[in-house]
Design an enzyme around this catalytic site. Structure first.
Site, short mmCIF file in Angstrom:
data_model
loop_
_atom_site.label_atom_id
_atom_site.label_comp_id
_atom_site.label_asym_id
_atom_site.label_seq_id
_atom_site.Cartn_x
_atom_site.Cartn_y
_atom_site.Cartn_z
N TRP A 127 43.59 29.51 33.27
CA TRP A 127 44.29 30.38 32.91
C TRP A 127 46.04 29.54 32.77
O TRP A 127 46.95 29.61 33.67
CB TRP A 127 44.07 31.26 33.43
CG TRP A 127 45.24 32.31 33.79
CD1 TRP A 127 45.08 33.30 32.54
CD2 TRP A 127 45.50 33.26 34.53
NE1 TRP A 127 45.48 34.34 32.46
CE2 TRP A 127 46.44 33.89 33.55
CE3 TRP A 127 46.08 33.37 35.87
CZ2 TRP A 127 46.51 35.47 34.31
CZ3 TRP A 127 46.36 34.30 36.21
CH2 TRP A 127 46.76 35.42 35.61
N ASP A 208 41.20 32.11 42.82
CA ASP A 208 41.52 32.71 42.12
C ASP A 208 40.48 33.71 41.25
O ASP A 208 40.38 33.38 40.63
CB ASP A 208 42.39 32.60 41.01
CG ASP A 208 43.08 33.85 40.20
OD1 ASP A 208 42.76 34.47 40.45
OD2 ASP A 208 43.62 33.12 39.23
N ALA A 210 39.43 37.17 39.96
CA ALA A 210 39.98 38.45 38.57
C ALA A 210 38.67 38.38 38.18
O ALA A 210 38.52 39.82 37.74
CB ALA A 210 40.85 37.53 37.70
N LYS A 243 40.43 44.17 36.46
CA LYS A 243 39.51 44.21 35.38
C LYS A 243 38.57 44.63 36.07
O LYS A 243 37.16 45.44 35.53
CB LYS A 243 38.63 42.39 35.37
CG LYS A 243 40.05 41.65 35.29
CD LYS A 243 41.10 41.17 34.15
CE LYS A 243 42.09 40.30 33.91
NZ LYS A 243 42.63 40.04 32.45
C1 LMR Z 1 43.58 37.15 30.46
O1 LMR Z 1 43.40 35.83 30.86
O2 LMR Z 1 43.22 37.31 29.17
C2 LMR Z 1 43.62 37.93 30.98
O3 LMR Z 1 44.28 37.81 32.13
C3 LMR Z 1 45.33 38.16 30.95
C4 LMR Z 1 46.33 37.52 31.08
O4 LMR Z 1 47.39 37.92 31.76
O5 LMR Z 1 47.05 36.23 30.66
#
Ligand code: LMR
Length: 394
Positions: A127, A208, A210, A243
């Site tokens: 990410w 992490d 989420a 989420k």
């Molecule tokens: C994503 O990965 O699309 C979400 O977690 C939004 C973000 O904050 O990047």
């Protein structure tokens, strides 16, 4: 004052979000930002959230500050959700944060404060905020291979080869479940092997998480994290309720640290102090909604039921898209879609191919071909499959 200021490059994910909003076509499809959508394309407020908010409206009699680390009842509810009963209370330090991003940042700040010489090892790909936050906070970072794009699966050998270079005291950032962006998760054996490796090398995992509940279920999705918490002396955790409770804009996140009971007082005070130095008191509304739901058996049961509906919808869409792509391409090139879990998969594609997908077909994905399966509907699947097959053809 601002003469030398340069306009920063826009965030890749948020840029896709903006381009989608600006596109006037009615049949455009948003598979960009990681937000859950139902069959009508809405991101609903979950039933249990509505019930908890109605309850708070009736009963909440103050909005005064909580504490620098947030409400202890929120810490306890989230620690139970994430860790089950694997760790004693006196080994857990916690702080409420502004969303999962705030938790990642707080943990990075804790690493910088406690162990300034540590390097954080980050999966490639990951990410984008992981690398950004390490940079902004000023923590050294290195990448480790994670994904074999040709195989559409985890690159075990590459990962372990790269992590050999980690030195004692370093931190390894791992995704709890539903890996963002690849969707390729560790198996139970991978978690176990990782726990051994981290312990032998005196490395600290930073998990992490989420998307707990988006893969195989709330308990199953936490199994890897719990295994680490049982077997590795210290675990850093950044978790989000954006989420799985649908509380995106309410920014309910938490940083949890599993440590030795003797270290807990110092870690807890450091987390509180770091919050003081950035936001003072963390936001409370989303956190209180989460606590209300988790502490009320009926609300919790309804939340779990709706989360299961969401998870099943995502899994069904994965299968539909994989089947449609098999028909379109006459191959199993995108077969990983059905095997992976959670909202994301990464299908590859050059910048030009991703632009074609967007411009010619109105299908929006993040660079590198990360798509959010939850942005599909059974109706849009055939059209999206055709677009992907055409635009991503070699
Ligand atoms: C994503 O990965 O699309 C979400 O977690 C939004 C973000 O904050 O990047």
């Amino acid at each position: 004052m601002f003469q030398s200021l340069k306009t920063p490059a826009p965030d890749a994910i948020l840029q896709v979000m903006q381009m989608f909003r600006d596109d006037p076509r009615a049949d455009k499809v948003d598979l960009g930002v990681g937000v859950y959508r139902d069959d009508s394309g809405n991101t609903p407020v979950m039933r249990a959230v509505k019930a908890a908010e109605a309850h708070l409206l009736k009963t909440q009699d103050t909005k005064t500050y909580t504490a620098l680390a947030g409400d202890p009842a929120y810490h306890a509810a989230m620690a139970a959700l994430l860790l089950g009963d694997t760790v004693a209370d006196d080994q857990i330090a916690a702080a409420a944060t502004t969303g999962g991003t705030g938790a990642v940042r707080l943990v990075m700040e804790l690493i910088r404060t406690a162990r300034p010489d540590a390097t954080v090892w980050i999966s490639q790909p990951t990410w984008p905020n992981h690398t950004l936050l390490a940079k902004v906070v000023g923590v050294a970072q290195k990448g480790y291979r994670y994904y074999d794009a040709a195989e559409g699966a985890l690159d075990h050998a590459g990962m372990m080869e790269d992590l050999q270079a980690a030195k004692p005291g370093d931190v390894v950032l791992l995704h709890g479940c539903c890996h963002n962006p690849t969707g390729a998760d560790f198996t139970a054996q991978d978690w176990s092997a990782m726990a051994d490796f981290l312990t032998e090398r005196d490395l600290t995992p930073f998990v992490d998480i989420a998307y707990q509940g988006f893969g195989a279920g709330v308990e199953a999705d936490a199994a890897g994290l719990r295994l680490l918490a049982e077997r590795v002396p210290r675990v850093l955790i950044a978790a989000s309720a954006a989420k799985n409770f649908g509380l995106y804009r309410d920014r309910a996140g938490i940083a949890l640290v599993v440590c030795d009971a003797k270290e807990r007082t110092a870690v807890q005070a450091t987390l509180a102090g770091l919050n003081r130095a950035s936001i003072s008191f963390p936001p409370d509304h989303g956190a209180r909604v989460v606590t209300t739901i988790l502490d009320d058996p009926a609300m919790k049961a309804d939340w779990l039921e709706e989360l299961e509906e969401m998870r099943n919808r995502i899994a069904g869409l994965r299968r539909s898209l994989a089947n449609a792509l098999r028909r379109e391409t006459g191959s199993d090139r995108f077969g990983q879609l059905a095997a992976q879990q959670g909202m994301f998969s990464v299908l590859g594609g050059s910048e030009a191919q991703i632009a074609r997908l967007r411009e010619e077909f109105g299908v929006y994905v993040v660079g590198g071909g990360r798509l959010n399966v939850a942005g599909l509907t059974e109706e849009s699947v055939p059209r999206v499959a055709r677009a992907l097959a055409k635009a991503l053809a070699d």
